[in-house]
Design an enzyme around this catalytic site. Structure first.
Site, mmCIF file in Angstrom:
data_model
loop_
_atom_site.group_PDB
_atom_site.id
_atom_site.type_symbol
_atom_site.label_atom_id
_atom_site.label_comp_id
_atom_site.label_asym_id
_atom_site.label_seq_id
_atom_site.Cartn_x
_atom_site.Cartn_y
_atom_site.Cartn_z
ATOM 1 N N CYS A 111 0.771 -1.219 -0.161
ATOM 2 C CA CYS A 111 0.142 -0.069 0.135
ATOM 3 C C CYS A 111 1.090 1.173 -0.142
ATOM 4 O O CYS A 111 0.837 2.169 -0.313
ATOM 5 C CB CYS A 111 -1.090 0.379 1.313
ATOM 6 S SG CYS A 111 -2.217 -0.913 1.219
ATOM 7 N N HIS A 153 -4.174 7.557 2.193
ATOM 8 C CA HIS A 153 -4.172 6.417 1.098
ATOM 9 C C HIS A 153 -5.046 5.373 1.670
ATOM 10 O O HIS A 153 -5.566 5.749 2.608
ATOM 11 C CB HIS A 153 -2.656 4.712 1.359
ATOM 12 C CG HIS A 153 -3.568 3.446 1.243
ATOM 13 N ND1 HIS A 153 -3.128 2.879 0.148
ATOM 14 C CD2 HIS A 153 -3.476 2.181 2.579
ATOM 15 C CE1 HIS A 153 -3.879 1.906 -0.219
ATOM 16 N NE2 HIS A 153 -3.801 1.446 0.970
ATOM 17 N N ASN A 168 -9.543 -0.886 -1.509
ATOM 18 C CA ASN A 168 -8.610 -0.652 -1.341
ATOM 19 C C ASN A 168 -7.566 -0.940 -2.796
ATOM 20 O O ASN A 168 -7.793 -2.043 -3.182
ATOM 21 C CB ASN A 168 -7.828 -1.850 -0.113
ATOM 22 C CG ASN A 168 -6.477 -1.244 0.249
ATOM 23 O OD1 ASN A 168 -5.920 -0.533 -1.017
ATOM 24 N ND2 ASN A 168 -5.918 -1.404 0.961
#
Ligand code: UT7
Length: 335
Positions: free
Chosen positions: A115, A262, A292
């Site tokens: 990520c 994020h 995500n």
């Protein structure tokens, strides 16, 4: 020393929209549970059988970024490609994109920081530009996660969170050191590697990496996570690394025009926002639409802001990410 300016951003997401209700037909979950815990309403998955991959999505995002930057692939000196879902186990997706863009023998660097991948990739590209080795670099975050998710009740803790997509940014050297990437800040803590991981195919047991039978394979190749521990660390590390970036540049939270966290969970973004005391109009989230998308989330966010005409010369952007590794990172960008 040069600074790196972002001169174009682009993104691509598959057309196939998968809603929370679609997932509740595959597993014991509900739109209510998913929205309440994560904020996610829908995500994009590649349609099985459709010609698509991490590199193809990256190609489409790159074409848009190049168009917006008014450059061609011939102008680009190198690719830095972040993904946790490469087309092949090896080589990385970078060389596949390099071939699609017909970039001759120019280098493609693959990067694995999950990520935090996009900020790590920006940082690597920035170092090449600072030293004068390259003048223009294509930075990618691209993920095809849907293929490895366990979309049964057994995998519901992870299966509802992720989506597919790609984002691209083109960095260019500038001699104006008040503009562009002001600094990047990278961290990792490998003691937490097992907390969020996909173990196979891997070499950690020195054994076979090919398994027979779908059932067994899903246990091995689908992501495993201790969600609560990840959550706790994310809400601490993201504000911390943002403050580190501000301190390094003698700036304060009030100086930030746009904060891009994020997109792992809307609740994480909201808590980080609260810790940093940032008003709603300065924080941008799109997890509701995409879930995500790991390394792709930040360049997709940037590209959407570009599309909406919300990026203005002189604005200060703060980007922060946290994910598997653990890895975490921030970047301050003066547009
Ligand atoms: O980018 C980094 C990647 N990941 C993250 O940042 C994720 C960080 N963690 C999180 O976002 C949250 O921990 C989750 C959203 C993943 C989970 O939320 P939670 O509040 O920590 O839930 P939980 O895992 O403690 O599960 C609570 C309950 C459990 O049932 P019991 O044991 O209380 O009966 C789970 O089995 O919810 C159940 N559950 C679900 N129920 C419906 C877990 N997943 C689901 C689901 N639908 N999809």
């Amino acid at each position: 020393m040069f600074n790196s300016k972002i001169i174009g951003v682009g993104h691509f997401v598959p057309e196939n929209i998968v809603t929370n209700d679609d997932l509740s037909k595959l597993m014991d979950t509900s739109d209510e549970w998913i929205q309440e815990r994560t904020g996610i309403k829908e995500r994009r998955f590649y349609t099985p059988g459709e010609k698509g991959s991490t590199a193809i999505m990256a190609f489409k995002a790159s074409k848009l970024a190049m168009k917006r930057a008014k450059v061609t692939a011939d102008d680009i000196d190198a690719i830095v490609f972040a993904t946790l879902s490469p087309d092949y186990y090896f080589p990385g997706s970078g060389v596949l994109l390099q071939e699609m863009l017909k970039m001759g023998t120019k280098p493609a660097i693959d990067l694995r920081a999950q990520c935090s991948g996009f900020i790590y990739a920006l940082s690597v590209a920035d170092q090449f530009i600072k030293t004068g080795m390259y003048k223009k670099i294509l930075v990618i975050g691209s993920e095809t996660q849907s293929v490895a998710l366990d979309l049964t009740t057994r995998g519901r803790g992870m299966g509802v969170l992720f989506g597919d997509g790609a984002g691209a940014a083109i960095l260019e050297a500038t001699e104006d050191n008040t503009k562009g990437i002001l600094s990047t800040h990278l961290h990792s803590q490998g003691e937490f590697a097992d907390v969020l991981c996909v173990r196979e195919p891997g070499t950690n047991k020195g054994g076979k990496v090919i398994y027979e039978g779908q059932h067994e394979m899903y246990d091995l190749i689908s992501p495993q996570m201790d969600g609560k521990l990840v959550f706790k660390n994310a809400i601490t590390r993201m504000p911390e690394v943002t403050m580190e970036a501000l301190a390094k540049n003698n700036l304060t939270i009030e100086d930030i025009d746009m904060f891009l966290p994020h997109q792992a969970n809307l609740r994480i973004s909201q808590m980080v926002q609260r810790f940093l005391k940032l008003p709603d109009e300065k924080v941008f989230n799109n997890i509701q639409k995409y879930g995500n998308t790991t390394a792709a989330t930040l360049p997709i966010l940037l590209s959407e802001l570009w599309e909406e005409g919300r990026i203005k010369e002189g604005q200060l952007f703060a980007l922060a990410a946290f994910g598997s590794g653990f890895t975490w990172a921030s970047a301050l960008i003066r547009w």
